[in-house]
Design an enzyme around this catalytic site. Structure first.
Site, PDB file in Angstrom:
ATOM      1  CG  HIS A 175      -2.163  -0.649   1.234  1.00 57.37           C
ATOM      2  ND1 HIS A 175      -2.717  -1.244   2.350  1.00 57.37           N
ATOM      3  CD2 HIS A 175      -3.063  -0.830   0.229  1.00 57.37           C
ATOM      4  CE1 HIS A 175      -3.895  -1.767   2.028  1.00 57.37           C
ATOM      5  NE2 HIS A 175      -4.126  -1.541   0.751  1.00 57.37           N
ATOM      6  CB  CYS A 269      -2.908   0.457   8.545  1.00 56.91           C
ATOM      7  SG  CYS A 269      -1.489   0.195   7.513  1.00 56.91           S
TER       8      CYS A 269
HETATM    9  N1  ARG Z   1      -4.213  -7.142   6.460  1.00 58.02           N
HETATM   10  C1  ARG Z   1      -4.563  -5.902   5.808  1.00 58.02           C
HETATM   11  C2  ARG Z   1      -4.498  -6.081   4.310  1.00 58.02           C
HETATM   12  O1  ARG Z   1      -3.600  -6.731   3.857  1.00 58.02           O
HETATM   13  C3  ARG Z   1      -3.655  -4.809   6.252  1.00 58.02           C
HETATM   14  C4  ARG Z   1      -4.061  -3.465   5.737  1.00 58.02           C
HETATM   15  C5  ARG Z   1      -3.114  -2.394   6.154  1.00 58.02           C
HETATM   16  N2  ARG Z   1      -3.641  -1.123   5.882  1.00 58.02           N
HETATM   17  C6  ARG Z   1      -2.977  -0.111   5.316  1.00 58.02           C
HETATM   18  N3  ARG Z   1      -3.576   1.028   5.207  1.00 58.02           N
HETATM   19  N4  ARG Z   1      -1.796  -0.285   4.782  1.00 58.02           N
HETATM   20  O2  ARG Z   1      -5.333  -5.600   3.578  1.00 58.02           O
END
Ligand code: ARG
Length: 276
Positions: A175, A269
């Protein structure tokens, strides 16, 4: 970066408690379904993060956690708002799909937001960042792992702000918010190695004074930070990053989010910014 006084601005955030947080599927390289999550600890750490934000004078709204949505604690992924317009999320993986409706319901009930449902796959603030003071208001957007580049064009139409597409190339930083963060309205910090060479050139051109992080900072989730323009809230492990932001005139504030790291996320996150 010059040593001007770093002024905080009061923010409004949205968080969701890790009441149903587990790691029962793996959709990023940080997730290991063999290692159990300490639920009590996760909740305790989340509370400490919330208290840190409210203690700094910010308003934190809470979205109710829903059973069967273990990643809902990562509230940043649920939408992206700019000047009162909310561009809704559409998750890449079916395990998280239902989170989008929970966020939409929040915006429908809480404020007078203009909510726009997306056609394209995008994971909200996970892959979108907003710099209100850069170039009159600039959106940075990541693609390569989750958000479809078609969503960048869609976001530009919905929000009426230029959207700069950046290609993420390292699966550990899947991300945008694991690789780049807004330190204030105009300044960013990022780990160049998370981006394609061309996207690195784009970032260097737009942000010649950016604070550069290294791989160690990124792996400690040091870029997954929340800043109010002065206080930079970041994971305890990110000691190198804390030194860098302090040298740039910001005040680092550490929080321990070791349990949320098991799901592949940290401070940013878990915190969506609501920009009315
Ligand atoms: N387990 C989640 C996923 O893989 C983690 C999300 C993390 N969020 C972020 N904004 N980077 O989607």
């Amino acid at each position: 970066m010059s040593h001007v006084e770093r002024l905080p601005r009061n923010r409004t955030y949205l968080m969701c408690p890790p009441e149903h947080f587990t790691v029962e599927y793996a959709i990023n390289p940080w997730m290991d379904i063999e290692v159990a999550v300490d639920a009590g600890r996760a909740l305790h750490q989340w509370e400490a993060l919330r208290t840190t934000l409210t203690g700094l004078g910010h308003q934190v709204h809470v979205l109710d956690a829903r059973p069967g949505l273990p990643d809902m604690v990562y509230s940043a992924n649920g939408a992206f708002s700019v000047d009162g317009t909310v561009y809704g999320a559409r998750f890449k993986y079916p395990q998280r799909a239902a989170e989008a409706a929970a966020h939409q319901a929040f915006y429908a009930s809480s404020f007078s937001w203009r909510f726009v449902a997306p056609q394209q796959v995008n994971e909200g603030e996970g892959d979108f960042a907003y710099l209100p003071g850069a170039y009159g208001g600039l959106v940075l957007a990541g693609y390569g792992f989750r958000t479809d580049p078609a969503a960048h064009a869609e976001a530009q139409e919905v929000l009426g702000r230029p959207v700069i597409s950046l290609n993420l190339v390292d699966p550990a930083f899947y991300h945008l918010d694991t690789a780049l963060a807004a330190l204030d309205d105009r300044h960013v910090t990022y780990y160049p190695g998370a981006f394609s060479p061309a996207s690195q050139r784009v970032l260097a051109q737009l942000f010649p004074d950016a604070l550069l992080a290294d791989r160690e900072d990124a792996e400690a989730f040091g870029l997954n930070l929340v800043s109010d323009g002065r206080h930079v809230i970041l994971n305890t492990e990110a000691t190198g990053m804390a030194r860098k932001v302090r040298a740039a005139g910001y005040d680092p504030v550490h929080v321990d989010l070791s349990e949320l790291k098991r799901g592949g996320g940290s401070v940013k996150c878990a915190v969506a910014e609501l920009r009315a």
